[in-house]
Design an enzyme around this catalytic site. Structure first.
Site, PDB file in Angstrom:
ATOM      1  N   ARG A  43      -3.619 -10.499 -15.350  1.00 40.85           N
ATOM      2  CA  ARG A  43      -2.606 -11.478 -15.736  1.00 40.85           C
ATOM      3  C   ARG A  43      -2.493 -12.562 -14.674  1.00 40.85           C
ATOM      4  NH1 ARG A  43       2.732 -10.817 -13.872  1.00 40.85           N
ATOM      5  NH2 ARG A  43       2.955  -9.196 -12.274  1.00 40.85           N
ATOM      6  N   ASN A  53      -6.310 -12.365  -8.804  1.00 41.76           N
ATOM      7  CA  ASN A  53      -7.507 -11.970  -9.547  1.00 41.76           C
ATOM      8  C   ASN A  53      -8.650 -12.971  -9.422  1.00 41.76           C
ATOM      9  OD1 ASN A  53      -6.718  -9.415 -10.885  1.00 41.76           O
ATOM     10  ND2 ASN A  53      -5.105 -10.696 -11.756  1.00 41.76           N
ATOM     11  N   ARG A 190      -2.045  25.397  11.321  1.00 41.27           N
ATOM     12  CA  ARG A 190      -2.609  24.086  11.030  1.00 41.27           C
ATOM     13  C   ARG A 190      -4.128  24.184  10.855  1.00 41.27           C
ATOM     14  NH1 ARG A 190      -0.291  19.086  12.391  1.00 41.27           N
ATOM     15  NH2 ARG A 190      -1.753  17.339  12.370  1.00 41.27           N
TER      16      ARG A 190
END
Length: 328
Positions: A43, A53, A190
């Protein structure tokens, strides 16, 4: 030392489609592959980066990156850009895409992408599978489309999502107490990076959706879903000015994350856009998608031979090395 780059330029031939078009009258035989259409929403009212774009990235309009990759893949019956903006439409046509003029209500800042897909599907219903492609993921290559479509067909999927595997520890915070909790690991044990598979994060590069699913749900994902894993560098989406700055910095810098004795910087030069992946074959040759010139620097026969773009071969001086490398 590193062998010099030997150019072996191929003629620019139209790639052979992986999925042939329907015959006269639009009928597809039962044994024919599905008709896949690519849809790139673009758009004109982008807020964070005005007209992003068609803003140039390393000398080319942003939307040109995904259009060229989609066309070169040979996967699609048609490649459409859905837009409400004449300037974007003009760039799309110059890049080789077809233009779908979307209804104004589908191009507002509050309209969902699904709304644009519904608008397209109603007016351009001649497809079996719709591939939603995001222009904000310019690192998508023809090979990504090819592999994803093959996976979609192999598993008879209804939809496909692209994702990136990231080794990141996720946390959440209680907004009332401020207490933080780990979401995907135990801090008391961890794990090391090499001891766990990481997390698959949706990167928004592209999606595949069967027409039957979309007609029922108006949603890009559903039914039997499969996932196509893409390289980690494709996680970046150009949705903010910060994203753009990061991508431009990468485009304007030399290759940094490769060993000097593997590929000399002068061989790739600054025209490589951001990060690309190359694989080392047994003879230490490499395959690189050269974004800025839409070329492929290759060393594995047939790897992208159906793309019909220029390619070059680069060979390291041996010495083994990892099975893959990222270069930035």
């Amino acid at each position: 030392g590193v062998a010099a780059v030997s150019a072996a330029r191929l003629s620019q031939q139209t790639p052979t489609p992986i999925f042939p078009m329907a015959g006269a009258g639009g009928d597809v035989q039962a044994s024919s592959p599905p008709r896949i259409v690519a849809l790139i929403p673009a758009r004109g009212g982008s807020v964070s980066i005005p007209l992003k774009n068609i803003k140039e990235l390393d000398g080319r309009p942003l939307i040109d990156w995904t259009i060229q990759a989609a066309l070169a893949s040979g996967c699609f019956k048609d490649v459409y850009v859905s837009t409400d903006h004449e300037g974007i439409a003009a760039v799309a046509e110059r890049s080789g895409a077809r233009v779908h003029w979307r209804d104004p209500e589908t191009a507002t800042s509050t309209a969902s992408t699904e709304l644009a897909m519904v608008d397209f599907a109603k007016k351009q219903p001649d497809f079996d599978v719709l591939c939603l492609v995001q222009a904000t993921s310019p690192l998508t290559t023809p090979q990504h489309f090819q592999e994803a479509v093959a996976q979609f067909n192999k598993f008879s999927a209804d939809s496909l999502v692209t994702a990136v595997r990231a080794h990141r520890f996720m946390w959440c915070v209680d907004p009332v107490t401020g207490e933080a909790k780990a979401k995907n690991y135990n801090p008391e044990s961890r794990p090391r990076r090499q001891d766990w598979d990481g997390e698959l994060i949706e990167n928004g590069a592209f999606y595949l959706t069967s027409k039957s699913l979309f007609d029922r749900t108006s949603c890009r994902l559903g039914g039997k879903m499969v996932l196509y894993e893409m390289p980690e560098h494709t996680l970046t989406e150009l949705d903010s000015s910060v994203d753009w700055e990061i991508m431009e910095d990468s485009a304007n810098s030399m290759v940094t994350n490769c060993q000097a004795d593997m590929i000399p910087a002068r061989a790739v030069q600054r025209t490589v856009l951001a990060a690309v992946i190359f694989n080392l074959s047994d003879d230490s040759t490499v395959t690189i998608w050269h974004f800025a010139s839409m070329q492929c620097l290759k060393g594995m026969p047939g790897h992208v031979s159906n793309v019909g773009v220029q390619h070059e071969q680069m060979s390291s001086g041996g010495g083994g090395g990892p099975s893959h490398k990222n270069i930035l």
